[in-house]
Scaffold this motif. Structure first.
Motif, mmCIF file in Angstrom:
data_model
loop_
_atom_site.group_PDB
_atom_site.id
_atom_site.type_symbol
_atom_site.label_atom_id
_atom_site.label_comp_id
_atom_site.label_asym_id
_atom_site.label_seq_id
_atom_site.Cartn_x
_atom_site.Cartn_y
_atom_site.Cartn_z
ATOM 1 N N LEU A 95 -13.394 -1.473 27.783
ATOM 2 C CA LEU A 95 -13.582 -3.230 26.177
ATOM 3 C C LEU A 95 -12.211 -3.908 27.165
ATOM 4 O O LEU A 95 -10.941 -3.620 27.419
ATOM 5 N N PRO A 96 -12.701 -5.013 26.861
ATOM 6 C CA PRO A 96 -14.380 -5.355 26.188
ATOM 7 C C PRO A 96 -15.476 -5.010 27.654
ATOM 8 O O PRO A 96 -15.396 -5.299 28.700
ATOM 9 N N TRP A 97 -16.668 -4.898 27.295
ATOM 10 C CA TRP A 97 -17.488 -4.965 28.020
ATOM 11 C C TRP A 97 -19.111 -5.921 27.331
ATOM 12 O O TRP A 97 -19.666 -6.456 26.950
ATOM 13 N N SER A 98 -20.124 -6.161 28.702
ATOM 14 C CA SER A 98 -20.864 -6.456 28.200
ATOM 15 C C SER A 98 -22.361 -5.901 29.484
ATOM 16 O O SER A 98 -21.912 -4.781 30.487
ATOM 17 N N VAL A 99 -23.294 -6.679 29.066
ATOM 18 C CA VAL A 99 -24.455 -5.897 30.153
ATOM 19 C C VAL A 99 -25.911 -6.588 29.888
ATOM 20 O O VAL A 99 -26.293 -7.027 29.170
ATOM 21 N N GLN A 100 -25.880 -6.726 31.646
ATOM 22 C CA GLN A 100 -27.300 -7.887 31.900
ATOM 23 C C GLN A 100 -28.154 -7.577 32.032
ATOM 24 O O GLN A 100 -27.918 -6.468 32.314
ATOM 25 N N ILE A 101 -29.333 -8.365 31.103
ATOM 26 C CA ILE A 101 -30.304 -7.105 31.318
ATOM 27 C C ILE A 101 -31.264 -9.273 32.134
ATOM 28 O O ILE A 101 -30.971 -10.591 31.537
ATOM 29 N N ASP A 102 -31.764 -8.769 33.388
ATOM 30 C CA ASP A 102 -32.496 -9.378 34.062
ATOM 31 C C ASP A 102 -33.575 -9.038 34.376
ATOM 32 O O ASP A 102 -33.984 -7.722 34.017
ATOM 33 N N GLY A 103 -34.010 -9.499 35.911
ATOM 34 C CA GLY A 103 -35.351 -9.430 35.872
ATOM 35 C C GLY A 103 -36.545 -9.682 35.927
ATOM 36 O O GLY A 103 -36.289 -11.107 35.253
ATOM 37 N N LEU A 104 -37.995 -8.781 35.662
ATOM 38 C CA LEU A 104 -38.716 -9.915 35.308
ATOM 39 C C LEU A 104 -39.394 -9.739 33.870
ATOM 40 O O LEU A 104 -39.755 -8.968 33.338
ATOM 41 N N VAL A 105 -37.965 -10.200 33.339
ATOM 42 C CA VAL A 105 -38.209 -9.829 32.204
ATOM 43 C C VAL A 105 -38.657 -12.054 31.304
ATOM 44 O O VAL A 105 -37.913 -12.868 31.617
ATOM 45 N N ASP A 106 -38.510 -11.839 30.186
ATOM 46 C CA ASP A 106 -38.912 -13.591 28.953
ATOM 47 C C ASP A 106 -37.355 -13.977 28.992
ATOM 48 O O ASP A 106 -37.194 -14.896 28.827
ATOM 49 N N ASN A 107 -36.994 -13.087 28.271
ATOM 50 C CA ASN A 107 -35.541 -13.327 27.926
ATOM 51 C C ASN A 107 -34.560 -12.347 28.466
ATOM 52 O O ASN A 107 -33.875 -11.732 27.814
ATOM 53 N N PRO A 108 -34.199 -12.696 29.491
ATOM 54 C CA PRO A 108 -32.395 -12.533 30.106
ATOM 55 C C PRO A 108 -31.407 -13.121 29.342
ATOM 56 O O PRO A 108 -31.252 -13.562 28.749
ATOM 57 N N ARG A 109 -30.454 -12.175 29.446
ATOM 58 C CA ARG A 109 -29.334 -12.135 28.832
ATOM 59 C C ARG A 109 -28.576 -11.624 29.150
ATOM 60 O O ARG A 109 -28.335 -10.397 29.522
ATOM 61 N N TRP A 111 -25.614 -9.494 27.101
ATOM 62 C CA TRP A 111 -25.067 -8.968 25.791
ATOM 63 C C TRP A 111 -23.489 -8.358 25.924
ATOM 64 O O TRP A 111 -23.517 -7.315 27.110
ATOM 65 N N ALA A 112 -22.747 -8.852 25.132
ATOM 66 C CA ALA A 112 -21.510 -8.208 24.837
ATOM 67 C C ALA A 112 -22.214 -6.778 23.777
ATOM 68 O O ALA A 112 -22.877 -6.818 23.267
ATOM 69 N N LEU A 113 -20.990 -6.144 24.302
ATOM 70 C CA LEU A 113 -21.566 -4.650 23.713
ATOM 71 C C LEU A 113 -21.037 -4.369 21.990
ATOM 72 O O LEU A 113 -22.086 -3.764 22.143
ATOM 73 N N GLU A 114 -20.205 -5.606 21.722
ATOM 74 C CA GLU A 114 -20.430 -5.499 19.904
ATOM 75 C C GLU A 114 -21.695 -6.114 19.201
ATOM 76 O O GLU A 114 -21.983 -5.245 18.185
ATOM 77 N N ASP A 115 -21.934 -6.684 20.514
ATOM 78 C CA ASP A 115 -23.645 -7.423 20.466
ATOM 79 C C ASP A 115 -24.477 -6.080 20.292
ATOM 80 O O ASP A 115 -25.884 -6.208 19.475
ATOM 81 N N LEU A 116 -25.152 -5.862 20.789
ATOM 82 C CA LEU A 116 -25.735 -4.655 21.289
ATOM 83 C C LEU A 116 -26.032 -3.464 19.979
ATOM 84 O O LEU A 116 -26.730 -3.594 19.548
ATOM 85 N N LEU A 117 -24.444 -3.122 19.630
ATOM 86 C CA LEU A 117 -24.225 -2.326 18.234
ATOM 87 C C LEU A 117 -24.649 -2.755 17.041
ATOM 88 O O LEU A 117 -25.250 -2.502 16.190
#
Length: 317
Positions: A95-109, A111-117
């Protein structure tokens, strides 16, 4: 086909957290059935912190003792011995931690871990887990469905695979400094999109009702219970939706031994050992190791076999 069925349980059927956290009770195996079947839905939710829409496919066996789950691990970023992750991961900062979502998606983002939870919550799932080294555990994971995150990202037309990338921190991970097994860092893994969207596929953020320990892949890891354990990439930093089959670390290192699919299959041996049976960690005695026959798809064939219709499971191992 599997010998067991794994229906989606009601919240009242989920084993309360107090049972999971009592190692003596787990080892004795005397309270699980009573607690799992007793009480109202509200009582079960209060005890477990499980959301109302909780879902899971509980394994028929009792959970592996918590000490074994957290002290008998493969996490080569910290070392090759089973005790190395617990012993050598103290310098790792999840912590702190974030996860990147990308590629063939309409909503790349990102995410902070706390926001995911906050967005996706957590639920408890008791899954049988199988290692390619022919040992198994039954683990109570806490987390949320990978499908929920992918739906929020909205994969584009033509998306077929999901690639995962782990963290690269050689200053905190001694195994990354040693070049173990000729693995290239960071660790990478992948699934077909339909496998990733399957309701069994989990992003775990906890175990035994507690925050995921560093040795178990903190703060967020993949759990795909019908596949061998090396598919369960730990400490994920990036998830990429793509139209091409992504590279995976063990397949790159030894493609003749570790296939892309890595589905548990007792009929397909590892080149150096049999996969027909497995050692049950936490069971047996000083003089006799507890073993059992390995089940196709790790016992989840009824749920996932249709994903592989028409495929040669010996060739696509």
């Amino acid at each position: 086909m599997a010998a067991y069925r794994y229906p989606q349980p009601r919240a009242s059927e989920i084993t309360p957290r107090s049972y999971f956290l009592s190692r003596r009770a787990v080892m004795a195996g005397v309270v699980g059935t009573t607690l799992a079947l007793a009480g109202s839905e509200q009582v079960a939710q209060a005890a477990t912190g499980t959301a109302q829409n909780a879902s899971g496919w509980p394994a028929p066996e009792k959970p592996t003792p918590q000490n074994d789950v957290t002290h008998y691990n493969n996490f080569y970023e910290f070392g090759t011995d089973k005790g190395d992750p617990a012993e050598l991961s103290g310098a790792f900062k999840p912590l702190p931690w974030s996860v990147q979502i990308d590629g063939l998606v309409d909503n790349p983002r990102t995410w902070a871990l706390e926001d995911l939870l906050k967005q996706f919550g957590q639920e408890e799932r008791l899954y049988r887990m199988r290692c390619v080294e022919a040992w198994s555990m039954v683990i109570p994971w806490n987390g949320f469905s990978l499908a929920a995150l992918l739906k929020a990202a909205a994969p584009k037309m033509g998306a077929r695979y999901v690639a995962f990338t782990s963290v690269l921190r050689p200053s905190e991970m001694p195994g990354q400094r040693r070049g173990l097994f000729a693995l290239k860092w960071p660790y990478v893994e992948g699934l077909r999109l339909d496998e990733a969207m399957h309701p069994l596929t989990l992003l775990a953020t906890g175990v035994y009702g507690e925050t995921l320990p560093t040795q178990n892949g903190a703060p967020i890891r993949l759990v795909v219970p019908w596949k061998y354990g090396f598919k369960g990439i730990k400490s994920i930093t990036r998830i990429t939706v793509t139209d091409r089959q992504p590279p995976t670390s063990w397949n790159l290192m030894a493609p003749e031994e570790y296939g892309f699919y890595a589905n548990v299959n007792p009929a397909v041996d590892h080149p150096r050992w049999s996969q027909a049976s497995e050692q049950i960690i936490g069971e047996g005695s000083l003089f006799r190791t507890a073993r059992k026959p390995t089940q196709l798809f790790n016992g989840y064939a009824e749920q996932v076999a249709d994903l592989y219709q028409g495929m040669d499971l010996r060739k696509d191992f």
